[in-house]
Design an enzyme around this catalytic site. Structure first.
Site, PDB file in Angstrom:
ATOM      1  N   ARG A  59      41.704  50.101  45.915  1.00  0.00           N
ATOM      2  CA  ARG A  59      40.834  49.494  46.926  1.00  0.00           C
ATOM      3  C   ARG A  59      39.378  49.863  46.720  1.00  0.00           C
ATOM      4  O   ARG A  59      38.486  49.149  47.177  1.00  0.00           O
ATOM      5  CB  ARG A  59      41.333  49.843  48.333  1.00  0.00           C
ATOM      6  CG  ARG A  59      42.673  49.150  48.656  1.00  0.00           C
ATOM      7  CD  ARG A  59      43.247  49.593  49.984  1.00  0.00           C
ATOM      8  NE  ARG A  59      43.474  51.017  50.067  1.00  0.00           N
ATOM      9  CZ  ARG A  59      44.592  51.640  49.691  1.00  0.00           C
ATOM     10  NH1 ARG A  59      45.596  50.943  49.208  1.00  0.00           N
ATOM     11  NH2 ARG A  59      44.710  52.945  49.808  1.00  0.00           N
ATOM     12  N   GLU A  96      49.779  67.341  47.518  1.00  0.00           N
ATOM     13  CA  GLU A  96      50.537  68.241  48.376  1.00  0.00           C
ATOM     14  C   GLU A  96      51.840  68.665  47.691  1.00  0.00           C
ATOM     15  O   GLU A  96      52.228  69.827  47.742  1.00  0.00           O
ATOM     16  CB  GLU A  96      50.831  67.548  49.707  1.00  0.00           C
ATOM     17  CG  GLU A  96      51.481  68.449  50.726  1.00  0.00           C
ATOM     18  CD  GLU A  96      51.701  67.752  52.060  1.00  0.00           C
ATOM     19  OE1 GLU A  96      52.371  68.340  52.904  1.00  0.00           O
ATOM     20  OE2 GLU A  96      51.209  66.613  52.235  1.00  0.00           O
TER      21      GLU A  96
END
Length: 174
Positions: A59, A96
């Protein structure tokens, strides 16, 4: 148009349970909101000399390409591994749970190029930080990092110090 955030759709539990995804496609489909966002980003950097705008997959390509055009700069896509056809340099970064990577063509940035990095959303800052590392390795000069949306509560801006970070829309909580 005073509140671009009203054009961002929140999608709960996407891409996984507990995440509230900020969907920019609702802003993109509104011609006035889209034009306003691009104009505000351009206005912020209008007095900053920029040679290249790096748009981060995927994007970030939308606004990055428009910004490059309006600023009279070249456009460089930063992509996931294996997506660019010519020789690349890559930078890994921690997620993560795991590791990811971003690449640009090895001839995309010349020493001394003034580079603006753009992505649609700033969360923890890992992808933007990795892109900064690529620019630094290529001896470019980072003039700023721009984002349409910033999730301030994740403190990604702190990870990008000492660079100048600008975002149009900030969310202070999930």
């Amino acid at each position: 148009m005073s509140d671009l955030s009203s054009h961002i759709r929140s999608v709960p539990d996407f891409p996984k349970k507990g995440i509230i995804f900020k969907d920019i496609t609702t802003l993109l489909k509104d011609p006035i909101a889209f034009q306003t966002a691009v104009s505000l980003l351009k206005d912020h950097y209008a007095s900053t000399p920029v040679d290249k705008v790096i748009g981060i997959e995927s994007r970030g390509f939308i606004f990055g390409g428009a910004l490059a055009h309006l600023l009279g700069a070249g456009f460089v896509p930063a992509r996931k591994p294996g997506k660019l056809p010519a020789p690349t340099i890559r930078q890994e970064y921690k997620l993560e749970y795991g590791v990811d990577c971003v690449e640009i063509h090895e001839d995309a940035i010349r020493p001394g190029d003034r580079v603006l990095i753009h992505d649609d959303l700033l969360a923890t800052g890992g992808t933007a930080e990795a892109t900064c590392s690529l620019v630094n390795r290529m001896q470019g000069s980072i003039v700023g990092l721009s984002f349409l949306v910033e999730l301030s509560f994740l403190k990604g801006r702190d990870r990008l110090k000492p660079h100048n970070v600008f975002s149009l829309i900030q969310y202070d909580a999930e």
